[in-house]
Design a protein around this motif. Sequence first.
Motif: not given
Length: 89
Positions: A70-77
């Motif tokens: 809902s708030a993060l377009r992308e999260w990756r290492y």
Amino acid sequence: MSVNESLARNRYHPAASSHIALLDVDEQQQALLEKICPAGLFQRDASHRLAFNYHGCLECGCCRLIVGDSALREWRYPPSGCGITLRFG
């Protein structure tokens, strides 16, 4: 040893670009992100918009757990060879 002293022992190898991208988030989500990040990397800029300073990221995933898609377009290492190297002791 304080938390800040412990964090100072870690080694950071920042990537060229951020591994976390924010969407436009509401006031409640901004407050959650500011509170939950153990490294304090979510902060408001001069225009009161939420900014993320990825250079000191602990890669713990707290932001992802709390606000998710809902708030993060992308999260990756970060890419291989970049990110944090934890140093204990």
